[in-house]
Design a protein around this motif. Structure first.
Motif: not given
Ligand code: BGP
Length: 464
Positions: A18, A159, A427, A434, A436
């Motif tokens: 990522q 995860e 993401s 998106k 963070y």
């Molecule tokens: C978790 C993962 C990350 C990250 C995060 C946010 O599941 O470990 O890699 O992506 O979620 O999720 P998203 O990118 O789908 O919003």
């Protein structure tokens, strides 16, 4: 907010695929994502946050804003381009340089071996459904343990459920199966085995360090007090949380858990293959995890449901477009009064408190807990401001930290918090809109801009 003790792990999280970009640099092998994202044509994994080249910038920012730890993952295919065979020296050197940079700047690296980026060759051969994959993962792990002796904190897999669920139930990760219940439960079990074999190996090597794994936990609440809704919540909880927690920290799937799992399998004409010796491997590892990395984003509310399975994934941030109905298990519904993000994720800090208490109560072998991911995805745009305003994110983190502190005050052993994410990154199923990060990334110029949440983080770090 109450202050945190000195030594609390206070970090930012990243994942190789990522952030790194450079997906073909220095003989890196393909992951399961490269061709898939290209064919999908929505967004590309290059240049991402160009961390492969710009990690010194991000590490400096992390240090400047008070962090003392960073989560990174090793891209399996930088070390073994095909997943096995001869190690690729350029990849090995890159990670030595990265870890050195972290350590030189007072950031302890917490390193995952697998963060959603299975090598393409192994993915084509069945990924975690093929038990050969487990052998290759163990070999890769052993190589990393012996090579990267500067790393003292390891996670095996990030995860396990997100992979199993997104690949085989929700269909938003390759190979995009929908409600392939047999594959999902088998992937869960096989990933647990892979984790356990690596923990057992690590402990047998007597290395000077710690190891654990990362589960994302999503508490499932019945939408009403009816027996049917309560049962729906228990079923889905078993499928996404309890089976994995049992396997990790009890080294067995308890009869209560298996009765729920078997009900789901039966209703969906699915099965699980547990081979001789599997449970001994899980048992041996179950007491040997040094810590537990818990990711928490959201909770869900369930009602009973017997109709056909079907789901819609909100990968664009168009609010209200998510749906999820699992035959014989349950249907996700909105709980009035619970706010949601643009991607329909429930904002529910109580869920974090509840799940921390549950893990401490039911799984004492988790030993010590770190929140390894928590954060808020937002659509954000830089307009030249000196500090970007992301008050919603600050609110989110503040409320979730309050839940952590409450659980700690009641004796739950939480020793760290990593925000997802350190800097903006792409993401997996949503692309680049998106965001963070504590630091905004302009994906065209690769400039970084400070967000107000970074200042908030720094202020809290200063109290430690
Ligand atoms: C978790 C993962 C990350 C990250 C995060 C946010 O599941 O470990 O890699 O992506 O979620 O999720 P998203 O990118 O789908 O919003």
């Amino acid at each position: 907010m109450t202050s945190l003790h000195h030594g609390f792990i206070w970090g930012g999280a990243t994942a190789a695929y990522q952030v790194e970009g450079a997906t073909t640099a220095d003989s890196k092998g393909k992951t399961m994502w490269d061709d898939y994202l290209k064919a999908q044509g929505r967004f590309a994994p290059d240049p991402a946050s160009d961390f492969y080249h710009r990690y010194p910038t991000d590490i400096k920012l992390a240090q400047k804003y008070g962090l003392n730890a960073i989560r990174v993952s090793i891209a399996w295919t930088r070390i073994f381009p095909k997943g096995y065979g001869e190690p690729n020296q350029a990849g090995v050197e890159y990670y030595h340089k990265l870890f050195k940079e972290c350590l030189d700047h007072g950031l302890t690296p917490y390193v995952s071996l697998h963060h959603f980026d299975s090598p393409k060759t192994l993915f084509d051969d069945g990924d975690w459904l093929n038990r050969k994959n487990i052998d290759y993962f163990v070999q890769y792990a052993e190589f990393c343990f012996k090579e990267f002796t500067e790393v003292k904190n390891w996670f095996t897999i990030n995860e396990l459920i997100s992979l199993a669920l997104s690949q085989y139930i929700a269909g938003n990760f390759p190979p995009n199966h929908h409600f392939d219940v047999t594959s999902a439960i088998q992937a869960e079990h096989n990933e647990l085995l892979a984790h356990a074999r690596v923990v057992n190996l690590y402990k047998s090597l007597n290395l000077d360090g710690r190891i654990g794994l990362i589960h994302v936990l999503q508490p499932i609440y019945p939408i009403t007090d009816s027996a049917a809704d309560k049962h729906a919540a228990a079923l889905y909880d078993a499928f996404i949380n309890r089976f994995l927690l049992d396997g990790t920290f009890l080294g067995e799937y308890t009869p209560e858990t298996m009765s729920l799992i078997n009900e789901i399998l039966q209703k969906n004409d699915a099965h699980l293959d547990i081979q001789d010796g599997d449970m001994d491997i899980l048992k041996e590892a179950s007491t040997q995890n040094d810590y537990f990395g818990m990711n928490y984003y959201q909770s869900a509310f369930m009602q009973a449901y017997d109709g056909p399975s079907g789901n819609q994934f909100n990968g664009t941030g168009e609010k209200g477009t998510t749906s999820f109905s699992f035959h014989g298990v349950g249907q996700m519904v909105q709980k009035p009064g619970v706010p949601t993000t643009d991607w329909d994720w429930n904002i529910y800090p109580e869920g974090l408190y509840d799940v921390l208490k549950r893990v401490a109560r039911e799984y004492p072998n988790s030993h010590m807990i770190m929140i390894t991911e928590n954060g808020l995805g937002l659509k954000e745009q830089y307009h030249g401001e000196e500090i970007m305003q992301d008050d919603k994110r600050i609110d989110f983190i503040d409320q979730h930290m309050a839940a952590v502190l409450k659980a700690r005050a009641e004796g739950v052993n939480v020793q760290g918090y990593f925000v997802w994410s350190l800097q903006d990154q792409f993401s997996w199923a949503n692309g680049y809109n998106k965001r963070y990060g504590l630091f905004y990334v302009d994906f065209d110029t690769q400039e970084r801009h400070v967000k107000k949440s970074a200042l908030w983080f720094k202020a809290l770090a200063d109290t430690m």
